[in-house]
Scaffold this motif. Structure first.
Motif, mmCIF file in Angstrom:
data_model
loop_
_atom_site.group_PDB
_atom_site.id
_atom_site.type_symbol
_atom_site.label_atom_id
_atom_site.label_comp_id
_atom_site.label_asym_id
_atom_site.label_seq_id
_atom_site.Cartn_x
_atom_site.Cartn_y
_atom_site.Cartn_z
ATOM 1 N N SER A 184 41.577 41.017 -10.690
ATOM 2 C CA SER A 184 41.917 39.604 -10.824
ATOM 3 C C SER A 184 43.304 39.321 -10.260
ATOM 4 N N LYS A 188 44.189 37.049 -6.737
ATOM 5 C CA LYS A 188 45.142 35.940 -6.730
ATOM 6 C C LYS A 188 46.284 36.217 -5.767
ATOM 7 N N ASP A 194 38.315 33.036 -5.989
ATOM 8 C CA ASP A 194 37.539 33.848 -6.921
ATOM 9 C C ASP A 194 36.217 33.147 -7.181
ATOM 10 N N LYS A 208 45.354 28.332 -10.397
ATOM 11 C CA LYS A 208 44.635 29.264 -9.518
ATOM 12 C C LYS A 208 44.714 28.789 -8.073
ATOM 13 N N GLU A 227 34.387 34.375 -15.634
ATOM 14 C CA GLU A 227 35.454 35.293 -15.257
ATOM 15 C C GLU A 227 35.969 36.008 -16.481
ATOM 16 N N CYS A 230 42.036 38.441 -18.203
ATOM 17 C CA CYS A 230 42.925 39.359 -17.495
ATOM 18 C C CYS A 230 44.071 39.749 -18.408
ATOM 19 N N ASP A 397 36.137 39.542 -4.081
ATOM 20 C CA ASP A 397 36.335 39.611 -5.530
ATOM 21 C C ASP A 397 35.252 40.446 -6.200
ATOM 22 N N ARG A 401 36.179 43.993 -8.148
ATOM 23 C CA ARG A 401 35.850 44.217 -9.560
ATOM 24 C C ARG A 401 34.955 45.443 -9.735
#
Length: 683
Positions: A184, A188, A194, A208, A227, A230, A397, A401
């Protein structure tokens, strides 16, 4: 003296009638030129005449009854309650009262009824008992009579599998509550949009970044996944004239690493970047140079360096040179193979000399959803001392992940990203070889994925998407700086699939452009130790060759390369290799009825490839080439002849030699059209 007819004239024919001479047998060189295997004439036989298969039910004029979903579900529930489906706990312990669910259990607890209808034991020994282990299948094992009474404490530690999906982790993935702090933060930081949306609104949503990857052709796929929270916050503090999108360009996002972070210096754009700018609207692609003004460490604030930069608190991520290094040079690399590249097959190849193994390609979206069937592709055996997993996905993304998830939950040595899969269902989702048309997205994916793991990251590509428009050479010089430690190049385009031979000259050309630290691995048509030697000697910058279909057809190719010989393997030796695969399969899929039939299924899938092998002793020219079509021929014994058959009925007979008779009504159709030499449907 009267003239007489020539003695060569057949009786009953006039001297004026001539007899056509039989056509001359083509020479081995002519057969090779036509891509036909030059089998010795003594073993040739006329091809059998086959009738077109009749569709089931049509011959008898019967139409199959179409059942509703409710009816099928009811039948499945009734089948579970039948005596043929014994409760796992009851079968393991042999005690009808051992199940914690008792009478509410969905499966049968009647041991006597189960044993009365259970098929007879198969010939041979239980693979667990032969290893001195306690069989986990108990009464349901098809080798029940060979069980011993050894206690679990005495089980050996050798044959073990790891990388199982933890139940708690699976539940978090199901509920979209698994944390991806590194991914995450990196998404960014790179300024990538995302795709994974948060269902629960938060106060930080308005902060964001709305900047997507430089590749404007990336479109949302409609995933409505939430999402995950984080743990590591990335604070964005916009200043005046900062974090604003301009109409004409987008600045290069910062790359997190442990090296010094500096102001990017605009350079001359490459042809690929110019094409991407014109076709997709991407902005200027800048390079990072070293500077003493900007350094990256824990909690250190990075000052703004241009109009599109942001003041950000970053996490320390190791640079590529600080990661664990894998030396691929000279190692025998078994390619990740769909369907047939399962764990038992990889174990078999390890016994025959393979050095590096890689799991089957797993889709990132399925792994992030916690699908047990997809996670099974990441399973690793203890004998795989150098093991990697291969993943495939369309967006930075999603892949980032997945890489972070695998890095946390699995024991692996490297992660490979597939950017060359030609299968339509993968390409249509924007993954696999379709990424070859989007080099800017390739950059974003490699940058995002490489910075969330300390494991080496490798990438597998084809030469291009379209035939004649090669693109691999345009990324080979930069992909190491993006974060990849190795690049595997399959010498065919996506449009080409498996037709024609692999273009190794182009692979050499790409290898010459690669930086010294990048391992370049060639892939395509390696089928003997002479092929292996030629490719490594023709280009010194090729680290190794990946072996794919060659290992499917003859897995002992690894032995041939290590011993530098053409092995004229006998049918008995090949049968012993099949026996080893069956033993590994029973240990992996189980020795009960379901495990036996699963092992049989994957054995048959593999036999659909091994039938293409032609023994060395039957050839006029050696070694066999991968594109040769074998004519109809007889082997040196009945078993060798049966192994050369391309009929599924003969493959089933071979499976019955190893796993007993097939169930009533058994049918098999290979998943891959492995006999289509000019065109293959599989990836």
């Amino acid at each position: 003296m009267a003239a007489t007819a020539p003695a060569t004239d057949p009786p009953g024919l006039s001297p004026a009638v001539t007899v056509a001479s039989p056509p001359s047998q083509p020479t081995p060189e002519e057969l090779v030129a036509r891509a036909v295997a030059p089998v010795k004439p003594a073993f040739l036989r006329p091809p059998p005449v086959r009738e077109a298969p009749k569709e089931e039910g049509k011959a008898a004029g019967v139409t199959a009854e179409k059942k509703s979903k409710r009816q099928l579900k009811r039948e499945r529930q009734q089948e579970k309650k039948s005596t043929s489906h014994l409760c796992i706990e009851v079968g393991k312990s042999g005690n009808a009262d051992s199940c914690k669910y008792g009478a509410s259990c969905r499966f049968s607890h009647d041991i006597n009824a189960y044993l009365a209808q259970k098929p007879a034991d198969l010939e041979g020994t239980c693979p667990f008992a032969s290893s001195g282990m306690v069989c986990p299948y108990g009464l349901t094992c098809r080798y029940l009579s060979t069980h011993n009474n050894q206690s679990p404490e005495n089980c050996p530690e050798g044959n073990r599998e790891i990388n199982f999906l933890n139940k708690d982790t699976q539940k978090l993935l199901w509920k979209n509550k698994y944390d991806f702090p590194k991914a995450s933060a990196q998404i960014k930081l790179l300024g990538l949009k995302d795709i994974k949306k948060n269902k629960v609104s938060s106060a930080n949503d308005d902060q964001k970044a709305d900047i997507y990857s430089p590749d404007k052709s990336c479109e949302l796929n409609g995933n409505d996944q939430s999402e995950s929270p984080c743990n590591i916050s990335v604070n964005v503090e916009p200043e005046s004239n900062l974090c604003k999108e301009t109409d004409n360009s987008e600045a290069e996002p910062l790359v997190a690493s442990s090296v010094q972070l500096v102001e990017p210096r605009p350079l001359k754009k490459s042809k690929v970047e110019v094409d991407e700018t014109q076709n997709h609207g991407a902005g200027i692609h800048d390079n990072l140079a070293e500077s003493e003004d900007h350094k990256l460490s824990n909690g250190l604030e990075v000052p703004s360096i241009n109009q599109s930069s942001c003041r950000t608190d970053l996490i320390t991520i190791p640079h590529l040179r600080e990661k664990k290094i894998i030396d691929f040079r000279g190692k025998l690399y078994l390619a990740p193979l769909t369907t047939v590249g399962n764990l038992p097959f990889r174990r078999l190849c390890k016994t025959l000399g393979a050095d590096i193994t890689c799991g089957e390609m797993a889709m990132c979206s399925n792994l992030l959803q916690g699908q047990a069937s997809e996670w099974a592709l990441l399973r690793r055996h203890s004998s795989e001392d150098l093991f990697g997993v291969q993943i495939c996905g369309p967006y930075p993304d999603t892949i980032a992940r997945t890489v972070e998830l695998i890095d946390k939950e699995c024991s692996i040595d490297f992660i490979d990203i597939n950017m060359g899969c030609p299968i339509d269902i993968v390409v249509n989702k924007g993954a696999g070889s379709s990424l070859l048309t989007k080099p800017m997205r390739i950059k974003s994916i490699v940058q995002a994925a490489s910075t969330v793991t300390e494991k080496p990251l490798t990438v597998k590509v084809r030469t291009a998407f379209f035939e004649g428009r090669n693109r691999a050479d345009s990324i080979v010089s930069d992909i190491y700086d993006w974060g990849a430690s190795a690049l595997t190049i399959h010498g065919r385009s996506r449009q080409q699939r498996y037709s024609k031979l692999a273009d190794w000259d182009y692979i050499y050309q790409c290898a010459q452009k690669a930086p010294d630290y990048l391992h370049v691995i060639g892939n395509g048509d390696v089928f003997s130790y002479t092929d292996w030697n030629k490719h490594l000697s023709d280009c010194s910058k090729i680290s190794t060759c990946m072996i794919a279909r060659g290992a499917l057809i003859k897995p002992w190719i690894f032995t041939e390369i290590k011993e530098q010989k053409h092995w004229d393997i006998t049918s008995g030796e090949r049968l012993n290799i099949l026996k080893d695969f069956v033993r590994f399969g029973l240990e992996h899929w189980g020795s009960d009825s379901k495990g036996v039939e699963t092992t049989r299924h994957f054995l048959l899938e593999w036999l659909s490839y091994t039938c293409r092998y032609i023994p060395v002793g039957l050839l006029d020219v050696i070694p066999q080439r991968l594109n040769w079509r074998p004519p109809s021929y007889c082997g040196r014994d009945d078993l060798e002849t049966m192994m050369a058959s391309d009929s599924a009925a003969d493959w089933i007979r071979i499976s019955e030699m190893l796993l007993g008779k097939v169930p009533e009504g058994f049918k098999f159709a290979p998943k891959h059209k492995s006999n289509a030499y000019d065109r293959a449907e599989n990836g």
